[in-house]
Design a protein around this motif. Structure first.
Motif, short mmCIF file in Angstrom:
data_model
loop_
_atom_site.label_atom_id
_atom_site.label_comp_id
_atom_site.label_asym_id
_atom_site.label_seq_id
_atom_site.Cartn_x
_atom_site.Cartn_y
_atom_site.Cartn_z
N LEU A 278 -2.48 8.86 3.53
CA LEU A 278 -3.40 7.72 3.67
C LEU A 278 -3.37 6.84 2.43
O LEU A 278 -3.38 5.60 2.54
N GLU A 279 -3.33 7.47 1.26
CA GLU A 279 -3.28 6.69 0.01
C GLU A 279 -2.00 5.85 -0.07
O GLU A 279 -2.05 4.68 -0.46
N ALA A 280 -0.88 6.46 0.33
CA ALA A 280 0.39 5.72 0.31
C ALA A 280 0.33 4.55 1.28
O ALA A 280 0.74 3.42 0.95
N ASP A 281 -0.19 4.81 2.46
CA ASP A 281 -0.31 3.78 3.49
C ASP A 281 -1.23 2.65 3.01
O ASP A 281 -0.92 1.47 3.14
N PHE A 282 -2.36 3.03 2.42
CA PHE A 282 -3.33 2.05 1.93
C PHE A 282 -2.75 1.21 0.81
O PHE A 282 -2.98 0.01 0.74
N SER A 283 -1.96 1.83 -0.09
CA SER A 283 -1.39 1.08 -1.20
C SER A 283 -0.38 0.04 -0.70
O SER A 283 -0.23 -1.01 -1.31
N GLN A 284 0.27 0.33 0.42
CA GLN A 284 1.21 -0.62 1.02
C GLN A 284 0.50 -1.73 1.79
O GLN A 284 0.96 -2.86 1.82
N ASP A 285 -0.61 -1.38 2.43
CA ASP A 285 -1.30 -2.30 3.33
C ASP A 285 -2.80 -2.05 3.23
O ASP A 285 -3.39 -1.36 4.06
N PRO A 286 -3.44 -2.61 2.17
CA PRO A 286 -4.84 -2.26 1.89
C PRO A 286 -5.85 -2.97 2.79
O PRO A 286 -6.58 -3.86 2.36
N THR A 287 -5.90 -2.57 4.04
CA THR A 287 -6.87 -3.15 4.97
C THR A 287 -8.21 -2.42 4.83
O THR A 287 -8.26 -1.29 4.34
N GLN A 288 -9.25 -3.05 5.32
CA GLN A 288 -10.58 -2.45 5.30
C GLN A 288 -10.59 -1.16 6.13
O GLN A 288 -11.14 -0.15 5.72
N GLU A 289 -9.95 -1.21 7.28
CA GLU A 289 -9.91 -0.03 8.16
C GLU A 289 -9.25 1.16 7.46
O GLU A 289 -9.76 2.29 7.52
N LYS A 290 -8.13 0.92 6.78
CA LYS A 290 -7.43 2.00 6.08
C LYS A 290 -8.25 2.50 4.90
O LYS A 290 -8.25 3.70 4.61
N ARG A 291 -8.96 1.61 4.23
CA ARG A 291 -9.82 2.00 3.11
C ARG A 291 -10.91 2.96 3.60
O ARG A 291 -11.18 3.98 2.99
N LEU A 292 -11.52 2.62 4.74
CA LEU A 292 -12.60 3.46 5.27
C LEU A 292 -12.08 4.80 5.76
O LEU A 292 -12.74 5.83 5.58
N THR A 293 -10.91 4.81 6.39
CA THR A 293 -10.31 6.06 6.84
C THR A 293 -10.02 6.97 5.65
O THR A 293 -10.32 8.17 5.68
N LEU A 294 -9.47 6.40 4.59
CA LEU A 294 -9.20 7.16 3.37
C LEU A 294 -10.50 7.66 2.75
O LEU A 294 -10.60 8.84 2.37
#
Length: 139
Positions: free
Chosen positions: A15-31
């Motif tokens: 999740l951290e790797a994914d978020f660092s590539q594409d820091p969307t609000q949804e990914k931030r909340l999932t992380l």
């Protein structure tokens, strides 16, 4: 089913790797939610603090308040409860306000806790847990 600790840490790493590539609000909340599950509350605060208070939304606020409560930091919940007296359009999420109420009451901020509890009950008058908490407060 809860993930094992190693699986959870691998999931968080992805999740951290994914978020660092594409820091969307949804990914931030999932992380952030995964970090809560792992008990990594300081990291949850670091991740969500930049959004507080204007860009966080109800789900992010809920996650951040869980971290605050776990770390024994009721200030944000107390501040939120204080807005109920002046805010004409508070968030209509009874679970969020129940968490605010519990966090305030645990820390001794009775006025804020009771305000949050009253608002949570107004939103969800049939909620048994809230009704029981309210009865205890009124004793």
């Amino acid at each position: 089913s809860s993930l094992g600790e190693e699986d959870l840490n691998n999931y968080i790493a992805s999740l951290e790797a994914d978020f660092s590539q594409d820091p969307t609000q949804e990914k931030r909340l999932t992380l952030a939610q995964a970090l809560v599950q792992a008990g990594r509350m300081e990291e949850v605060q670091e991740l969500l603090k930049p959004l507080w208070p204007s860009k966080i939304g109800a789900e992010g606020t809920w996650i951040l308040l869980q971290a605050d409560r776990a770390l024994g930091q009721p200030e944000r919940a107390i501040a939120l409860a204080g807005t109920l007296a002046t805010d004409q359009d508070p968030v209509a999420d009874p679970d969020l306000w129940a968490l605010v109420a519990v966090t305030c009451l645990e820390s001794g901020a009775m006025e804020g806790g009771n305000q949050a509890l009253d608002w949570a009950l107004e939103l969800d008058p049939e909620n048994r847990a809230l009704l029981m908490m309210n009865a205890q407060q009124k004793q």
